[in-house]
Scaffold this motif. Structure first.
Motif: not given
Lengths: 140, 546
Positions: A24, A37, A40, A44, A92, A99, B136, B139-140, B143, B147, B150-151, B170-171, B174-175, B178-179, B181-182
């Motif tokens: 990334i 991505i 990743l 997870v 998700i 996108f 959680f 988190y949802v 997101e 999103i 980003y739009g 956005s890249i 998203i990364m 995701t962390f 979520f971890l």
């Protein structure tokens, strides 16, 4: 043997995360970033599934039938919550990937390249105006 | 503790109505219909969130909603305490006023329905983050917020700058998410629960055996070990999870090392979207940081050392962030970029207030957060009017345009003074409270930073005002003056009145933010108590819990 397998699994998950961060951050190609991505988020998700897994013999799915014995069920059942979390995270992730694919396509059409370094260099050649909005406006 | 159906249905209702608009656009082609629908939905959300705030304040009790009727640690629960109800009302108010501007902004734009849909989806996500009582679900909803942002950043998909800034934003977004979520998975594997109230209880083993709370701890703990043993074993993973989540929240709210995406993204979005992104979206990261640092990993948990370390790091980052961004702001020639850098300055101030760890520091952070949300949205929409008139964003291109629009210039001056922090406005009192909270603890460097950064920011805003008012017009094209659109005029007047009220009623507001901060810092048991009462009500009689 089981310890060996679980250690191999943990090490490979760690390596996966490292590879995907490398992809990334340092690969300029948008498509490669997208692949990193997905790696990743899948890693997870696998971590979540591994955490919910119960090493009972035999492990049983988290569905309780009426005539099951509760005590046996509780000691052997696989934790259902991480599976629910992963299902949500996959949905998700699908939205985010769609996108990004759309964005990559638009970038390719507008810039003629998917290399993000080139894109960020050429981006400032355009004037930062919002003139396009008002060009078709009637001059009153 | 009261169960409220409005609380549970508000974010879902807004989301459903938002995605009804594109479906309607297949059958109806008239813009007026969508304008009315859009304003109605934004107004509805303001009414409902104000109703939630009034019932929380009126009954002095928390409002809760358990989804599906499951008792709390098992199911998702939405919680409205004073803090979240206040923030949600601020969010709905700002979105309604920006919506009135958006209706005018999109009058010649094709695809205006998508802009409306994205803004309403963003509002649903913001309200979901604020009301959620489950990490959680947080988190949802993050997101959903991410999103939609980003739009909004990539809204003009045929132009270079929005596309490139949206790609970078956005890249990385998203990364980072995701962390997060971890981190959620790590917390779940350590403590076996996702509910914020239950986590707050489990991390404080000294109160877990009180009679009130046995009901929620019985659902998900002490299967093989006692909670104290579990905490001892999982100290390292939980610390890592805390660090990861706070790092992700600093990305969302654009604190110093993670701020680089903000100036491009917030200046290239359409102007109403810039107002919402700059005013509200960055505040969601602040809210989540406060929940993690105070409600969950509070000062009396076993994680006090790692928390102290984290607060010191956040203080340092806040200082660097405000100083660096204020210098960068004074150097900009682009009006929207300038305002975007000013957002980073204020986020630095807010994090400095949070990281004091005291009631007064947190109160000043909350007050400043509300002030900045309204002031930044106001200055963005009024600058948007001038950008439209002068057809450029460059300060030198906009020279003298303010003379054509004296009322708009007056509002820009007032909101600049609010954001700089000068007396009749709310911004002065929140910065004063912030300054007092540093002096109270004897922290001189942050106190000096607030003064210096405010001075540099003041230079930037005076440069902006000077450019639009005093420089004689250099362009040979005479710009014909057009009337200010009625709806955006009304929204600007409402917001100006509200920043004045934030200043005039400062004593009352300081009392209430102090009450909110006192509840978050010292009376965290209220949250746990509300959750456990709900669990007691919803657990059927005769269910044998261990």
């Amino acid at each position: 043997m089981i310890m060996l397998f679980s250690n191999i699994l943990l090490i490979s998950l760690g390596v996966n995360i490292a590879i995907s961060i490398y992809g990334i951050v340092s690969k300029p190609n948008m498509v490669k970033k997208l692949i990193a991505i997905t790696i990743l988020s899948d890693t997870v998700n696998v971590i979540a599934i591994v955490i919910g897994y119960r090493l009972a013999n035999p492990p049983i799915p988290p569905i309780h039938a009426l005539n099951d014995d509760y005590r046996v069920f509780i000691t052997r059942v696989v934790d259902p919550i991480p599976q629910a979390l992963v299902l949500t995270a996959i949905v998700i992730g699908l939205a985010l990937i769609i996108f990004l694919v759309f964005l990559t396509l638009r970038i390719f059409r507008v810039f003629g390249s998917v290399n993000l370094h080139e894109v960020l260099e050429t981006m400032y050649k355009e004037l930062p105006t919002e003139v396009h909005l008002y060009e078709e406006e009637p001059s009153d | 503790m009261y169960i409220s159906i409005i609380l549970g249905s508000l974010p879902i209702l807004i989301m459903a109505l938002a995605f009804l608009l594109p479906v309607l656009s297949i059958f109806i082609k008239r813009k007026v219909v969508f304008d009315i629908c859009f304003l109605f939905i934004a107004f509805l959300s303001l009414i409902l969130s104000a109703e939630i705030l009034f019932s929380v304040v009126g009954t002095q009790e928390y409002l809760l909603y358990p989804f599906g009727g499951w008792p709390p640690p098992l199911g998702i629960v939405y919680v409205a305490d004073y803090f979240s109800a206040t923030l949600a009302t601020t969010i709905s108010f700002v979105i309604l006023t920006v919506a009135m501007y958006t209706v005018w902004y999109t009058r010649h734009l094709e695809g205006y329905v998508w802009l409306y849909t994205l803004i309403l989806a963003l509002e649903a996500g913001l309200l979901g983050v604020i009301y959620s009582g489950d990490i959680f679900n947080l988190y949802v909803m993050l997101e959903v917020v991410a999103i939609s942002s980003y739009g909004l950043v990539a809204f003009y998909t045929f132009r270079r700058r929005p596309l490139a800034s949206a790609a970078r934003y956005s890249i990385l977004g998203i990364m980072f998410l995701t962390f997060y979520f971890l981190a959620v998975v790590i917390i779940y594997s350590s403590l076996g629960t996702l509910n914020i109230g239950d986590l707050a209880l489990k991390l404080r083993p000294q109160i877990i055996h009180l009679q009130n709370y046995t009901i929620i701890s019985a659902y998900s703990s002490e299967y093989t070990n006692t909670i104290a043993e579990i905490l001892e074993e999982t100290a390292l993973p939980l610390s890592i999870a805390l660090l990861i989540s706070i790092w992700v929240f600093t990305f969302i709210s654009a604190l110093f090392p993670n701020h680089f995406w903000l100036p491009d993204a917030h200046s290239e979005a359409p102007t109403p979207a810039s107002a919402i992104l700059s005013g509200l979206v960055v505040k969601v990261g602040v809210y989540a940081s406060i929940r993690f640092l105070y409600t969950i990993f509070g000062p009396n948990t076993a994680f006090v050392h790692i928390r102290e370390l984290l607060l010191n790091v956040l203080m340092l980052l806040g200082i660097i962030s405000s100083l660096f961004a204020s210098i960068m702001m004074a150097l900009q020639d682009d009006s929207k970029r300038m305002l975007a850098y000013s957002t980073i300055v204020n986020i630095g101030f807010i994090y400095m207030g949070i990281s004091m760890g005291s009631v007064m520091g947190l109160a000043s952070a909350i007050y400043h957060l509300i002030n900045h949300a309204i002031g930044k949205a106001l200055i963005f929409i009024s600058i948007g009017l001038l950008i439209r008139a002068s057809r450029t964003r460059n300060l030198y291109g906009m020279a003298g345009i303010g003379r054509q629009y004296p009322l708009v210039t007056f509002i820009i001056i007032m909101s600049s003074l609010h954001l700089i922090g000068l007396p009749p406005f709310g911004g002065f009192f929140s910065k004063l409270l912030l300054y007092q909270s540093f002096i109270e603890k004897g922290a001189l460097v942050p106190a000096l930073t607030v003064v210096i950064a405010s001075a540099i920011v003041a230079y930037g805003y005076f440069k902006l005002i000077e450019a639009i008012w005093h420089t004689p017009p250099i362009s040979t094209i005479t710009i014909s003056r057009r009337p200010i659109p009625i709806l955006s005029g009304i929204s600007m007047v409402i917001m100006t009145a509200s920043i004045l009220m934030l200043g005039f009623f400062a004593p009352i507001i300081i009392d209430s933010v102090n009450a909110i901060a006192h509840e978050i810092v010292n009376e965290y048991t209220n949250y746990i108590e509300a959750i456990s009462k709900l669990a007691t009500i919803l657990t059927p009689k005769g269910v044998g819990l261990p």
